[in-house]
Scaffold this motif. Structure first.
Motif, PDB file in Angstrom:
ATOM      1  N   THR A  72       0.840  -1.195   0.000  1.00 23.29           N
ATOM      2  CA  THR A  72       0.000   0.000   0.000  1.00 23.29           C
ATOM      3  C   THR A  72       0.871   1.241   0.000  1.00 23.29           C
ATOM      4  N   ILE A  73       0.681   2.083  -0.991  1.00 22.91           N
ATOM      5  CA  ILE A  73       1.372   3.366  -1.087  1.00 22.91           C
ATOM      6  C   ILE A  73       0.402   4.428  -0.602  1.00 22.91           C
ATOM      7  N   SER A  74       0.706   5.063   0.514  1.00 24.76           N
ATOM      8  CA  SER A  74      -0.180   6.052   1.129  1.00 24.76           C
ATOM      9  C   SER A  74       0.430   7.438   0.976  1.00 24.76           C
ATOM     10  N   LEU A  75      -0.324   8.353   0.390  1.00 21.88           N
ATOM     11  CA  LEU A  75       0.185   9.692   0.138  1.00 21.88           C
ATOM     12  C   LEU A  75      -0.098  10.602   1.322  1.00 21.88           C
ATOM     13  N   PRO A  76       0.907  11.327   1.798  1.00 23.16           N
ATOM     14  CA  PRO A  76       0.732  12.207   2.959  1.00 23.16           C
ATOM     15  C   PRO A  76      -0.108  13.425   2.620  1.00 23.16           C
ATOM     16  N   PRO A  77      -0.626  14.102   3.648  1.00 33.61           N
ATOM     17  CA  PRO A  77      -1.541  15.238   3.423  1.00 33.61           C
ATOM     18  C   PRO A  77      -0.931  16.380   2.623  1.00 33.61           C
ATOM     19  N   THR A 136      -8.686   7.744   0.712  1.00 34.05           N
ATOM     20  CA  THR A 136      -8.700   7.697  -0.743  1.00 34.05           C
ATOM     21  C   THR A 136      -7.371   8.134  -1.339  1.00 34.05           C
ATOM     22  N   ARG A 137      -6.400   8.419  -0.497  1.00 36.74           N
ATOM     23  CA  ARG A 137      -5.100   8.860  -0.983  1.00 36.74           C
ATOM     24  C   ARG A 137      -4.086   7.729  -0.891  1.00 36.74           C
ATOM     25  N   CYS A 138      -4.496   6.564  -1.298  1.00 35.06           N
ATOM     26  CA  CYS A 138      -3.596   5.424  -1.293  1.00 35.06           C
ATOM     27  C   CYS A 138      -3.943   4.482  -2.434  1.00 35.06           C
ATOM     28  N   PHE A 139      -2.982   3.683  -2.826  1.00 35.73           N
ATOM     29  CA  PHE A 139      -3.208   2.694  -3.875  1.00 35.73           C
ATOM     30  C   PHE A 139      -2.276   1.524  -3.615  1.00 35.73           C
ATOM     31  N   ALA A 172      -8.965   4.398  -5.494  1.00 32.98           N
ATOM     32  CA  ALA A 172     -10.103   4.019  -4.653  1.00 32.98           C
ATOM     33  C   ALA A 172      -9.861   2.654  -4.028  1.00 32.98           C
ATOM     34  N   SER A 173      -8.902   2.596  -3.142  1.00 28.97           N
ATOM     35  CA  SER A 173      -8.524   1.317  -2.546  1.00 28.97           C
ATOM     36  C   SER A 173      -9.306   0.999  -1.284  1.00 28.97           C
ATOM     37  N   VAL A 174     -10.043   1.955  -0.753  1.00 33.34           N
ATOM     38  CA  VAL A 174     -10.839   1.746   0.449  1.00 33.34           C
ATOM     39  C   VAL A 174     -12.300   1.957   0.104  1.00 33.34           C
ATOM     40  N   ARG A 175     -13.102   0.945   0.250  1.00 33.04           N
ATOM     41  CA  ARG A 175     -14.516   1.049  -0.086  1.00 33.04           C
ATOM     42  C   ARG A 175     -15.325   1.489   1.121  1.00 33.04           C
ATOM     43  N   GLU A 176     -16.321   2.331   0.878  1.00 31.88           N
ATOM     44  CA  GLU A 176     -17.186   2.772   1.954  1.00 31.88           C
ATOM     45  C   GLU A 176     -18.294   1.740   2.172  1.00 31.88           C
ATOM     46  N   VAL A 177     -18.612   1.486   3.418  1.00 28.67           N
ATOM     47  CA  VAL A 177     -19.667   0.537   3.772  1.00 28.67           C
ATOM     48  C   VAL A 177     -20.867   1.316   4.277  1.00 28.67           C
ATOM     49  N   LEU A 178     -22.033   1.077   3.661  1.00 27.68           N
ATOM     50  CA  LEU A 178     -23.253   1.767   4.061  1.00 27.68           C
ATOM     51  C   LEU A 178     -23.859   1.079   5.279  1.00 27.68           C
ATOM     52  N   THR A 179     -24.202   1.872   6.306  1.00 31.47           N
ATOM     53  CA  THR A 179     -24.800   1.325   7.522  1.00 31.47           C
ATOM     54  C   THR A 179     -26.038   2.138   7.890  1.00 31.47           C
TER      55      THR A 179
END
Length: 330
Positions: free
Chosen positions: A30-35, A76-79, A52-59
């Motif tokens: 996982t490459i995570s981009l800093p702020p 959303t700043r990672c791939f 879009a490596s992190v999916r949102e879960v609807l609750t």
């Protein structure tokens, strides 16, 4: 030496991988981009699907109403970069593994890509590329990247990783996987069309040898572990660096300490031999090897760039060097 070559080794990066696994293993780093990275720059570099490596879960809440998740900029700043590698290998095949110095070099390349235009449109050559991670990342902004190593197993694996990550970037420069044996003189022999299919695939052609002379950035990671290979590396650099464009080498290494009977102390094998080739900026001393050109180097403070690759601990034994050919050498 034969006993050392038959020893099986494992990178600490692979701790946690399936034990006793034989053959290739797929890891997703996982490459995570800093702020501090500008969103516009991020969008230029990476495909939306990769980001879009992190999916949102609807609750739903207790009343049955939809809970809208608070969007996290970090999520959303990672791939992911997909790398095929071995868990263990014999010493001659260590290029099949992922090593800590390679991840530090990947951090540095990512930081340059995301915070400057220094690498935009360049031609680059990676020496001892192994799995190809750093060079693959660099291809997101470079014009051409040559990933070089020696041995068909390592080259096949590197070529596979180029294929696995072909859709990560919005733009990807040309990437060539090529055989380069430092024990042989530069330039490498280019293909005449009479080699076997496997040799032909990784052979140079005359236009590539002309193009690589225009390389301005050289990369290398974890190539300092054998004095013979260190000698061969700097002999190759001696022949390569004066050609064409002015060149700078970014070399990441990990100091590995062992007890030496000669020194009766714990020493980092190969490190002092590596340092004997380099004069630090501002340092003045006579080189022991008058037949080799002087190289000027600067050890880059790792605190100058953040960690982009999540799955490792930098520790205290990795160094990153910026190395140039001395201007006093003709």
């Amino acid at each position: 030496m034969d006993g050392e070559d038959s020893s099986e080794v494992m990178s600490e990066v692979h701790v946690g991988c399936p034990p006793h696994s034989s053959g290739p293993h797929i890891s997703r780093f996982t490459i995570s981009l800093p702020p501090e990275v500008e969103p516009s720059r991020y969008n230029e570099l990476f495909e939306a699907e990769a980001a879009a490596s992190v999916r949102e879960v609807l609750t739903l809440d207790d009343d049955g109403d939809l809970v809208l998740p608070r969007r996290s900029k970090q999520s959303t700043r990672c791939f992911n970069v997909t790398i095929q590698h071995n868990i263990t290998s014999l010493i001659p095949s260590v290029g099949l593994q992922v090593w800590k110095a390679e991840l530090v070099l990947a951090d540095f390349v990512m930081h340059k890509m995301c915070t400057s235009s220094d690498f935009n449109g360049i031609i680059s050559l990676e020496l001892g590329a192994g799995t190809g991670l750093a060079g693959i990342l660099l291809s997101g902004v470079a014009w051409t990247v040559f990933l070089t190593d020696h041995g068909n197993y390592i080259l096949d694996n590197c070529a596979k990783n180029v294929q696995l990550n072909s859709g990560v970037f919005s733009h990807q420069g040309s990437v060539h996987v090529r055989d380069l044996n430092w024990m042989n003189p530069w330039p490498p022999i280019f293909s005449l069309g009479n080699s076997s299919a496997s040799q032909e695939r990784y052979s140079w052609n005359s236009s590539e040898l002309k193009e690589v002379q225009r390389a301005s950035v050289l990369l290398a990671a974890d190539v300092i572990y054998s004095d013979d290979l260190t000698d061969a590396l700097f002999h190759t650099l001696k022949r390569l660096m004066p050609l064409g464009s002015k060149k700078v080498l970014y070399l990441a290494l990990e100091k590995r300490y062992n007890f030496s009977l000669n020194d009766l102390d714990v020493v980092a094998n190969g490190y002092s031999h590596f340092r004997s080739y380099i004069m630090e900026e501002g340092e003045h001393r006579r080189f022991e090897r008058e037949s080799f050109p002087a190289f000027v180097g600067k050890c880059i403070d790792l605190n100058e760039f953040p960690q982009y690759v999540r799955e490792y601990d930098r520790g205290n034994d990795v160094e990153l060097w910026q190395i140039k050919r001395s201007e006093n050498e003709s």
